[in-house]
Scaffold this motif. Sequence first.
Motif, mmCIF file in Angstrom:
data_model
loop_
_atom_site.group_PDB
_atom_site.id
_atom_site.type_symbol
_atom_site.label_atom_id
_atom_site.label_comp_id
_atom_site.label_asym_id
_atom_site.label_seq_id
_atom_site.Cartn_x
_atom_site.Cartn_y
_atom_site.Cartn_z
ATOM 1 N N ILE A 113 -20.333 34.076 20.266
ATOM 2 C CA ILE A 113 -21.429 33.206 19.853
ATOM 3 C C ILE A 113 -21.442 33.125 18.332
ATOM 4 O O ILE A 113 -21.355 34.145 17.644
ATOM 5 N N GLY A 114 -21.550 31.933 17.795
ATOM 6 C CA GLY A 114 -21.604 31.748 16.347
ATOM 7 C C GLY A 114 -22.104 30.355 16.021
ATOM 8 O O GLY A 114 -22.366 29.561 16.927
ATOM 9 N N ASN A 115 -22.205 30.038 14.740
ATOM 10 C CA ASN A 115 -22.621 28.682 14.421
ATOM 11 C C ASN A 115 -21.452 27.709 14.635
ATOM 12 O O ASN A 115 -20.315 28.116 14.863
ATOM 13 N N GLY B 79 -24.848 28.719 23.673
ATOM 14 C CA GLY B 79 -24.348 30.028 24.080
ATOM 15 C C GLY B 79 -25.426 30.972 24.570
ATOM 16 O O GLY B 79 -25.200 31.761 25.488
ATOM 17 N N GLU B 80 -26.612 30.897 23.988
ATOM 18 C CA GLU B 80 -27.675 31.829 24.344
ATOM 19 C C GLU B 80 -28.544 31.343 25.502
ATOM 20 O O GLU B 80 -29.073 32.147 26.259
ATOM 21 N N ILE C 67 -11.623 27.656 23.999
ATOM 22 C CA ILE C 67 -12.520 26.516 24.041
ATOM 23 C C ILE C 67 -13.779 26.826 23.250
ATOM 24 O O ILE C 67 -14.208 27.979 23.174
ATOM 25 N N GLY C 68 -14.347 25.797 22.658
ATOM 26 C CA GLY C 68 -15.628 25.933 21.982
ATOM 27 C C GLY C 68 -16.602 24.888 22.491
ATOM 28 O O GLY C 68 -16.195 23.792 22.912
ATOM 29 N N ILE C 69 -17.874 25.225 22.487
ATOM 30 C CA ILE C 69 -18.938 24.287 22.846
ATOM 31 C C ILE C 69 -19.880 24.243 21.660
ATOM 32 O O ILE C 69 -20.554 25.236 21.354
ATOM 33 N N VAL C 70 -19.915 23.118 20.975
ATOM 34 C CA VAL C 70 -20.612 23.045 19.694
ATOM 35 C C VAL C 70 -21.436 21.772 19.597
ATOM 36 O O VAL C 70 -21.256 20.829 20.377
#
Length: 305
Positions: free
Chosen positions: A125-127, A101-102, A142-145
């Motif tokens: 943005i998170g863990n 995210g960053e 959606i998430g990107i993890v």
Amino acid sequence: MDQHLQVFVTVAEQQNFSRAANEHHMTQPAVSQYIRALEDTIGTRLLERTNKYVRLNKAGEIVYHHAKEILGLYTKMQNLVDDLEHKASGPLSIGASYTFGEYVLPRIIANLQDIYPDIVPTVTIGNTFKIADLVASHQLDIGIVEGHFNESKLIAEPFAEDHMVIVASPDHKWIQGKERVKISDLENETWIVREHGSGTREATEKMFQLFHITPDNFMHYSSTQPIKESVEAGLGISLLSQWAIQKELCHGDLEIIKVNGLPLSRQFSIVTKSPFQTKALEVFIELLRNNKMLTTLQQTKEPNL
């Protein structure tokens, strides 16, 4: 009912009837009426109210949690129906773990906006644990993890490989020596690490297990930037993503410690909740799958060595 839930959620988040009324362009008595009607429908009070505060009681916390999920589903349903006759447009809620995210996502969103200016992205943005949970509860499209998460509730698609390396200050004794470091030496260093629930923390612990080491000294941070600053200041060493350290390597602020068995590879995954996707979500996923920057980084396992 959806309007009642929307007003209730706003009051709960603002902890104030007047601010909720302003946000919904309503009068304060109208907001109070919506809340009373919802409480009558539920059959119990949901808010504790005094002259100083408005806050959720136990029943209110339950209703708030599910209201967020219901409103997320309602919005997704409306967007899917709208997409039947329109091009990719409208809101797109994206979640990403800190590293992606960053350090990667901003350029992908810039590309998205160039091609599809009618899509309106919002980013959380998170863990890894937090992002996966928000997708599972329909609060994110959606998430990107990276790392492990509860896959039973989600549709997961690995789409990019990341490489993790150990970094230190340019003044560190190991950098000055230029030789590869013995694995046993890593145990005596201060390790600067992320919090539990972070994919980067999971990768670090995986490395400790792989090398059979148990360091005694740790410093913990909740994001990557202060870790990089602390390593640069000479407070310790850290395992970080190649994506997160490109600028520091280029400027000479950080150096990679050469250790046999590294870099450590991990997968980044796209996670969604529903097989039904808006056009905005479809085109964003295609951008992720075909992004040239990700392909370039994946081709280099030891950047700038």
